[in-house]
Design an enzyme around this catalytic site. Sequence first.
Site, short mmCIF file in Angstrom:
data_model
loop_
_atom_site.label_atom_id
_atom_site.label_comp_id
_atom_site.label_asym_id
_atom_site.label_seq_id
_atom_site.Cartn_x
_atom_site.Cartn_y
_atom_site.Cartn_z
N CYS A 48 63.23 -6.85 6.47
CA CYS A 48 62.32 -7.38 7.48
C CYS A 48 62.65 -8.83 7.82
O CYS A 48 62.66 -9.69 6.94
CB CYS A 48 60.87 -7.27 7.01
SG CYS A 48 59.69 -7.85 8.25
N THR A 73 62.56 2.64 18.41
CA THR A 73 62.15 2.09 19.71
C THR A 73 61.93 3.19 20.74
O THR A 73 60.95 3.17 21.49
CB THR A 73 63.22 1.11 20.22
OG1 THR A 73 63.37 0.04 19.28
CG2 THR A 73 62.81 0.51 21.57
#
Length: 332
Positions: free
Chosen positions: A87, A237
């Site tokens: 992350c 996405t």
Amino acid sequence: MVDLSTSIGGIYLPSCIYNASGPRTGSSAAMAKITSSKSGGVLAKSATCEKQMGKNLADNLLMLQKISDATKADPARISAIELNLACPNIVGKPTIGYDFDQMEDVIKQVTSQPLFNCNKPFPLGVKMPPYFDRPHFEHAASILNKYKSSIAYVASINTIGNALAIDSYSEMPFIRAKGGFAGLSGPAVKFTALANVKQMRELLDDSIDVVGVGGVSTGQDVFEMLLCGASAVQIGTCHWIEGPSCFDRICSELEGIMKEKGYTCIDDFRGKLKDWSKEGATLSRNARASKKSSVGETATAKKASDNSSILIAILFAVIAILLADKFNLVEL
């Protein structure tokens, strides 16, 4: 008949395509929609009952213990755990996968948990950041290989950190957090993701599967990931934009590619990316030219068909006028 099934870490998936952690996994209702699609599995983002203000390693180890207790109570409830070391959006903290000492320390502490350190360890996946230099690939892979008895698969890649999108109307970043700096995903990262999947597959022990993720939105993208050695492919996405129907579409597109090439299962071509050659380049050029010609012919045929329809309509109009005149139906 085309078979899209696969397995990662010994877990059977009816389709090699499933969702990436994050988008559209914030509720049971959202995840139920994924299960109704052709997605091979459902990957949920971790959540807690209490408000989160950021979790440290000790908190995460406690969470793993709770997961361990849940799997003992209901073994069919959870099939694997994916540990995110990639992350880029934690304020004031580096991406763990880029700090190799910290990365190894975290993996060591996680894999020492009874859930992963036993005769039959629970499947553990590790999500990695994108790497750009061969020495970094080698260093990361050497750490992962050291814990191959506990690590079932590696998911590569997470977003590319420190991207910045500007809203020119308001003259400010599009997002609020971290001054607008965030992870880049979508089509722009596909080629970096392909390179990471290929290099990870070359460097990791055969016992560790590779899951490709990053910029995947078509069956062609999935096909390329599998060619590079991925055992399965995650979609993030595109799922966020299109919804779970994307899994049905992409599976259908992949099936079409495999049928066209004469493949019946993904193992027919998985990890079999060929070296560049003049013969291959010529084959590609000819195939593209043939496809372009076919598209052109289709467009020409459609135009001719449209013109014919117009001509027929005009002829009908002339005939109608002549008949009306003959029978004195209208005055000309």
